[in-house]
Each structure stands twice: as C-alpha cells, then as structure tokens.
Design an enzyme around this catalytic site. Structure first.
Site, PDB file in Angstrom:
ATOM      1  N   THR A   1       6.883 110.461 119.516  1.00 40.74           N
ATOM      2  CA  THR A   1       5.520 110.206 119.039  1.00 40.74           C
ATOM      3  C   THR A   1       5.433 108.903 118.248  1.00 40.74           C
ATOM      4  OG1 THR A   1       3.924 111.035 117.417  1.00 40.74           O
ATOM      5  CG2 THR A   1       6.161 111.763 117.120  1.00 40.74           C
ATOM      6  N   ASP A   2       4.215 108.372 118.141  1.00 40.52           N
ATOM      7  CA  ASP A   2       3.995 107.190 117.291  1.00 40.52           C
ATOM      8  C   ASP A   2       4.054 107.556 115.801  1.00 40.52           C
ATOM      9  OD1 ASP A   2       1.597 108.610 117.094  1.00 40.52           O
ATOM     10  OD2 ASP A   2       0.295 106.924 117.589  1.00 40.52           O
ATOM     11  N   GLU A   3       4.016 108.866 115.491  1.00 43.62           N
ATOM     12  CA  GLU A   3       3.960 109.263 114.073  1.00 43.62           C
ATOM     13  C   GLU A   3       5.253 108.931 113.327  1.00 43.62           C
ATOM     14  OE1 GLU A   3       1.910 112.911 113.239  1.00 43.62           O
ATOM     15  OE2 GLU A   3       0.917 112.879 115.173  1.00 43.62           O
TER      16      GLU A   3
ATOM     17  N   TYR B   1       6.719 117.110 110.396  1.00 41.24           N
ATOM     18  CA  TYR B   1       6.736 116.956 111.861  1.00 41.24           C
ATOM     19  C   TYR B   1       7.281 115.577 112.239  1.00 41.24           C
ATOM     20  CZ  TYR B   1       4.937 115.656 116.481  1.00 41.24           C
ATOM     21  OH  TYR B   1       4.826 115.176 117.766  1.00 41.24           O
TER      22      TYR B   1
ATOM     23  N   LYS C   1      10.781 114.530 114.256  1.00 45.76           N
ATOM     24  CA  LYS C   1      10.813 113.762 115.506  1.00 45.76           C
ATOM     25  C   LYS C   1      11.630 112.478 115.305  1.00 45.76           C
ATOM     26  CE  LYS C   1       8.963 114.495 118.897  1.00 45.76           C
ATOM     27  NZ  LYS C   1       9.395 115.312 120.089  1.00 45.76           N
TER      28      LYS C   1
HETATM   29  P1  NAD Z   1       2.969 121.684 122.698  1.00 42.30           P
HETATM   30  O1  NAD Z   1       3.053 122.177 121.293  1.00 42.30           O
HETATM   31  O2  NAD Z   1       1.696 121.849 123.446  1.00 42.30           O
HETATM   32  O3  NAD Z   1       4.110 122.389 123.593  1.00 42.30           O
HETATM   33  C1  NAD Z   1       5.439 122.486 123.162  1.00 42.30           C
HETATM   34  C2  NAD Z   1       6.174 123.399 124.148  1.00 42.30           C
HETATM   35  O4  NAD Z   1       7.547 123.459 123.724  1.00 42.30           O
HETATM   36  C3  NAD Z   1       5.648 124.833 124.160  1.00 42.30           C
HETATM   37  O5  NAD Z   1       5.510 125.286 125.493  1.00 42.30           O
HETATM   38  C4  NAD Z   1       6.737 125.625 123.449  1.00 42.30           C
HETATM   39  O6  NAD Z   1       6.849 126.978 123.882  1.00 42.30           O
HETATM   40  C5  NAD Z   1       7.973 124.814 123.783  1.00 42.30           C
HETATM   41  N1  NAD Z   1       9.061 125.003 122.813  1.00 42.30           N
HETATM   42  C6  NAD Z   1       8.957 124.943 121.455  1.00 42.30           C
HETATM   43  N2  NAD Z   1      10.159 125.184 120.897  1.00 42.30           N
HETATM   44  C7  NAD Z   1      11.043 125.367 121.918  1.00 42.30           C
HETATM   45  C8  NAD Z   1      12.429 125.633 121.985  1.00 42.30           C
HETATM   46  N3  NAD Z   1      13.158 125.758 120.869  1.00 42.30           N
HETATM   47  N4  NAD Z   1      13.012 125.739 123.190  1.00 42.30           N
HETATM   48  C9  NAD Z   1      12.265 125.639 124.322  1.00 42.30           C
HETATM   49  N5  NAD Z   1      10.946 125.400 124.332  1.00 42.30           N
HETATM   50  C10 NAD Z   1      10.333 125.265 123.136  1.00 42.30           C
HETATM   51  O7  NAD Z   1       3.405 120.167 122.644  1.00 42.30           O
HETATM   52  P2  NAD Z   1       2.835 118.902 123.439  1.00 42.30           P
HETATM   53  O8  NAD Z   1       1.601 118.431 122.769  1.00 42.30           O
HETATM   54  O9  NAD Z   1       2.837 119.207 124.891  1.00 42.30           O
HETATM   55  O10 NAD Z   1       3.972 117.828 123.113  1.00 42.30           O
HETATM   56  C11 NAD Z   1       5.117 117.695 123.965  1.00 42.30           C
HETATM   57  C12 NAD Z   1       6.034 116.631 123.403  1.00 42.30           C
HETATM   58  O11 NAD Z   1       5.319 115.398 123.306  1.00 42.30           O
HETATM   59  C13 NAD Z   1       6.519 116.933 121.983  1.00 42.30           C
HETATM   60  O12 NAD Z   1       7.868 116.556 121.899  1.00 42.30           O
HETATM   61  C14 NAD Z   1       5.646 116.070 121.090  1.00 42.30           C
HETATM   62  O13 NAD Z   1       6.320 115.708 119.912  1.00 42.30           O
HETATM   63  C15 NAD Z   1       5.400 114.882 121.989  1.00 42.30           C
HETATM   64  N6  NAD Z   1       4.128 114.159 121.741  1.00 42.30           N
HETATM   65  C16 NAD Z   1       2.936 114.853 121.709  1.00 42.30           C
HETATM   66  C17 NAD Z   1       1.759 114.150 121.520  1.00 42.30           C
HETATM   67  C18 NAD Z   1       0.413 114.853 121.513  1.00 42.30           C
HETATM   68  O14 NAD Z   1      -0.606 114.211 121.215  1.00 42.30           O
HETATM   69  N7  NAD Z   1       0.327 116.135 121.841  1.00 42.30           N
HETATM   70  C19 NAD Z   1       1.782 112.754 121.354  1.00 42.30           C
HETATM   71  C20 NAD Z   1       3.016 112.086 121.407  1.00 42.30           C
HETATM   72  C21 NAD Z   1       4.179 112.815 121.608  1.00 42.30           C
HETATM   73  P1  TYD Z   2      -4.269 116.423 115.285  1.00 35.07           P
HETATM   74  O1  TYD Z   2      -5.011 116.725 116.550  1.00 35.07           O
HETATM   75  O2  TYD Z   2      -3.728 117.560 114.490  1.00 35.07           O
HETATM   76  O3  TYD Z   2      -3.126 115.367 115.644  1.00 35.07           O
HETATM   77  P2  TYD Z   2      -2.166 114.492 114.660  1.00 35.07           P
HETATM   78  O4  TYD Z   2      -2.232 115.025 113.292  1.00 35.07           O
HETATM   79  O5  TYD Z   2      -0.829 114.713 115.293  1.00 35.07           O
HETATM   80  O6  TYD Z   2      -2.671 113.081 114.767  1.00 35.07           O
HETATM   81  O7  TYD Z   2      -5.242 115.598 114.346  1.00 35.07           O
HETATM   82  C1  TYD Z   2      -5.836 114.385 114.777  1.00 35.07           C
HETATM   83  C2  TYD Z   2      -6.600 113.821 113.602  1.00 35.07           C
HETATM   84  O8  TYD Z   2      -7.702 114.707 113.331  1.00 35.07           O
HETATM   85  C3  TYD Z   2      -5.795 113.776 112.317  1.00 35.07           C
HETATM   86  O9  TYD Z   2      -6.157 112.579 111.600  1.00 35.07           O
HETATM   87  C4  TYD Z   2      -6.219 114.997 111.549  1.00 35.07           C
HETATM   88  C5  TYD Z   2      -7.655 115.198 111.993  1.00 35.07           C
HETATM   89  N1  TYD Z   2      -8.125 116.612 112.045  1.00 35.07           N
HETATM   90  C6  TYD Z   2      -9.326 116.955 111.416  1.00 35.07           C
HETATM   91  O10 TYD Z   2     -10.007 116.101 110.789  1.00 35.07           O
HETATM   92  N2  TYD Z   2      -9.741 118.251 111.497  1.00 35.07           N
HETATM   93  C7  TYD Z   2      -9.032 119.209 112.135  1.00 35.07           C
HETATM   94  O11 TYD Z   2      -9.456 120.398 112.146  1.00 35.07           O
HETATM   95  C8  TYD Z   2      -7.812 118.842 112.785  1.00 35.07           C
HETATM   96  C9  TYD Z   2      -6.994 119.857 113.526  1.00 35.07           C
HETATM   97  C10 TYD Z   2      -7.402 117.521 112.718  1.00 35.07           C
END
Ligand code: NAD
Ligand code: TYD
Length: 362
Positions: free
Chosen positions: A142-144, A168, A172
């Site tokens: 992630t960019d975080e 989190y 990561k």
């Molecule tokens: P998500 O939370 O929707 O899904 C995570 C999945 O991982 C779930 O199906 C869960 O059951 C599985 N999981 C969790 N712990 C596990 C374990 N110990 N063993 C096996 N499976 C396990 O997440 P997402 O949003 O699809 O993100 C996927 C990846 O992309 C993550 O690594 C996240 O850090 C990264 N990412 C997400 C975003 C975003 O905006 N969602 C952005 C950048 C990077």
């Molecule tokens: P989120 O979807 O949780 O992603 P991330 O924290 O990984 O960026 O949140 C996106 C942005 O929205 C973040 O700045 C927090 C804000 N946010 C709210 O303002 N209200 C909410 O209920 C949630 C879930 C997030």
C-alpha cells in the site's frame, strides 16, 4: 485435495483471494485466461465466497481454506501444485480496526508474510531451470507505508522513505522490508507493488466508498471523520489488477512499483459525488442524499494526504489507469445497486458489532 486441471498457462498461488482485490484479480485472471489459480484464504470477516461463485465449476480454479501462517500447509500446496508465482494479497486491511486491535495485523501481515516467504524460498530453491528463474513472489502493498503528505509535498515515489503512521501501515511496511530482504539475502525473485486506495465491486462495506453507498441506500448517516479534507488517491480495482499482472510479467525482480489513479480527492468530495450519483439512480421525493452527511470525531493519527507518483510503472511498463473517477464511481454504485444479495450476506451480526464499536463510541 482435488487435482487442478493444468492448462498450458502459468499457475499462480494467490493468497487472500476471497477478499476485495484478490477476488477481482482472480476473476480477471480466469476470464482472460492469464493463469490457473490456487486461492489460499483464511476466510476472515472481510471475505465473501459469493464473490467467486461463478468459478464454482472452473476446473482451473481451486480454493484452499487456510492461513498463510501455516508453513506446512503452504509447503504442501506449493509441492502439490508447483505454481509459477505466489501473489500475496492476504492481509488485515482496515486502519480503524488496526487502531482498536493491532494483534491480528502483526500476526497476518508480518508473521504471515514471513511464513509465506520461508515456504516460497524452500520451494523455489529446489526448482530446476528454467522454472526457478521464471518463479516470482509478488507482494501486494500500500501507499500508506510512506506516511502522510502536506498539501504541496511531491507525490510518493518508490524511493520516498517509509514513515508508516497506523498499526496497519506499520505492519505492511514491516512485510515490505521482509520481502526486500529475501531478495537481497537469498535471491528470491520478489516484486512489490504499493498502490493507493482501491474502489470498485466486491469491497467490504467498512471502507469509505461501499460504506457510504450502503448507508445512503438505507437512509443512515454518512460519517465523515474530522473536517473531511483528508485526501486520498483513488484507483479503480480493475486497473490495479491489470498493473499487478503487468508487474508480474515484466517487472524487474527485487524492485517495487508505485501504482496510483492520478486522482486525488478529499473525502468530502468523494462522499458528495456518491450522493449525487444516488440522487440520479435512486431518487427520493424532496430528498438529497447529501443531507445524510455527518461530521464525526476524527480517526487518531489520521494521515492527511496520500498521492502517488506512478511514473516508474507508466514509463517502464507502459501502464496507465483506464478508468476515470466519474466512470469508475458510476460503475461501482451500479454494481452495489445490482448486488444487494452480496451486500446483505456480508452485513451479518459481526458487521453490525463493528459498526457499533467504530461509530457509536465517537
Ligand atoms: P480485504 O480485507 O478485502 O481481503 C483480505 C483477504 O485476506 C480476506 O479474504 C481474508 O480472509 C484474507 N486473509 C486475512 N488473513 C489471512 C491469513 N492469515 N491467511 C489467509 N488469508 C487471510 O483486503 P483487500 O482490500 O482486498 O486488500 C488486499 C491486499 O491489497 C492487502 O494486502 C492490502 O494491504 C493491499 N492494498 C489494499 C488497498 C485497498 O484500497 N483495499 C490498497 C493498496 C493495497
Ligand atoms: P478507508 O476507506 O478506511 O481507507 P484508508 O484509511 O485505508 O485510506 O478510508 C478512506 C478515507 O475515508 C480515510 O481518510 C478515512 C475516511 N473515512 C471517513 O471519513 N469515514 C468513514 O466512515 C470511513 C470508513 C473512512
């Protein structure tokens, strides 16, 4: 374990493929015949098997229920299916949950990634040529990890120092460092991608965009943390999946690639945009969805701004996002409107407990 029917295409071990991005990636991989897929997922609250229901009868897709922390299980899967790549999506992903209870973030994101690296290294070291040279371990991050930007700071580059601010992000960042070390120390052919906020179909409604859509449809308040001026860069999930596939095929081993949507938005603007789409698609007499917007107490340590400089992947691998925010958001709202059964199935008692814990104590 059943046998996967191996076509003349590569086989990927995907972890966490029942979550949001992993499921989108697997659906794309199977529809486009990029690869045979083995999907290892622990099925945490964030997963939904309905997301992959259309692959039920696909002989080149195989699901294994299990944890990436289980070294023996991962070893067994690697020996049995002999994948050409491991793609690690598995993670705990919600910042607010990491603030309430960081333990599972350390266990899965740090220790789990370590176990997966160990098992992959043992498997890779025994491979013979050319399979050994062609093997890849792709870690999705992630960019975080880069921390927070001020309004005029330049966007995150691959060489921006890591400065994670939430449990989190720190978990990561730790995993990214482990992946890097396995390349430098053991020569494991790793790749890392650091992407901005994704949105699109199949996202669990604890994250901003699906939460806003769900609450607005149910006439519930739309919670905005702080002043709503925090900025995120948003990328449509299908564009992220394309980028992952490209990095896997053409990325330079040992390197990381930033992926972003060139689309910085304040949270307030995102929520207002969703409200106006719903005013058109789901109109109610004398009612504007934006009247549900409610400002609530800020998230502790809330990063102010994220922005991604994705010139490396665009110049070196010729990747660009295809979707713009208007078209991507419209598609996303349509998807949630047309998939109420999917939404209902994830809004169980556990989900209600989370909503109560996160929002009613603010
Ligand atoms: P998500 O939370 O929707 O899904 C995570 C999945 O991982 C779930 O199906 C869960 O059951 C599985 N999981 C969790 N712990 C596990 C374990 N110990 N063993 C096996 N499976 C396990 O997440 P997402 O949003 O699809 O993100 C996927 C990846 O992309 C993550 O690594 C996240 O850090 C990264 N990412 C997400 C975003 C975003 O905006 N969602 C952005 C950048 C990077
Ligand atoms: P989120 O979807 O949780 O992603 P991330 O924290 O990984 O960026 O949140 C996106 C942005 O929205 C973040 O700045 C927090 C804000 N946010 C709210 O303002 N209200 C909410 O209920 C949630 C879930 C997030």
């Amino acid at each position: 374990m059943a046998n996967l029917k191996i076509d003349e295409i590569p086989t990927f071990l995907v972890t966490g493929g029942v979550g949001f991005i992993g499921a989108n990636f697997i659906l794309q991989a199977r529809q486009s015949k990029w690869a045979n897929i083995i999907n290892l997922d622990k099925l945490t609250y964030a997963s939904n098997l309905q997301s992959l229901a259309e692959l039920q009868n696909d002989p080149n897709y195989y699901f294994v229920l299990g944890d990436i922390n289980n070294y023996e299980l991962v070893q067994y899967i690697l020996q049995q299916y002999r994948p050409d790549a491991v793609i690690n999506f598995a993670a705990e992903t919600h910042v607010d949950r990491s603030i309430f209870s960081p333990q599972s973030f350390i266990q899965t994101n740090v220790v789990g990634t370590f176990q997966l690296l160990e098992a992959s290294k043992a498997y890779w070291q025994k491979l013979t040529s050319p399979k050994q040279e062609n093997f890849r371990f792709l870690h999705i991050s992630t960019d975080e990890v880069y921390g927070s930007l001020n309004p005029t700071d330049p966007a995150f580059r691959e060489d921006t120092p890591y400065a994670p601010n939430s449990p989190y992000a720190a978990s990561k960042a730790s995993a990214d460092h482990l992946v890097r070390s396995y390349y430098h120390t053991y020569g494991l052919p790793t790749l890392t991608t650091n992407c901005s906020n994704n949105y699109g179909p199949l996202q669990f409604p604890e994250k901003l965009i699906p939460l806003t859509i769900l609450n607005a449809l149910n006439g519930k308040t739309l919670p905005i943390y702080g002043d709503g001026q925090n900025i995120r860069d948003w990328l449509y999930v299908g564009d992220h999946c394309d980028a992952i596939h490209l990095v896997l095929k053409e990325g330079l081993i040992g390197e990381s690639y930033n992926i972003g949507g060139l689309n910085e938005q304040t949270n307030l603007a995102v929520v207002e945009n969703i409200c106006s789409i719903l005013d058109d698609l789901s109109p109610k007499d004398n009612f504007k969805h934006s009247s549900l917007i409610t400002f609530i107490k800020d998230r502790p340590g809330h990063d102010r701004r994220y922005a991604i400089d994705c010139s490396k992947i665009s110049q070196n691998l010729n990747w660009q996002p295809k979707e713009n925010f208007d078209s991507g958001l419209l598609k996303t709202v349509h998807w949630y409107l047309n998939n109420s059964a999917w939404l209902e199935s994830v809004c169980t008692g556990t989900y209600q407990n989370w909503i109560q814990q996160n929002y009613e104590s603010r």
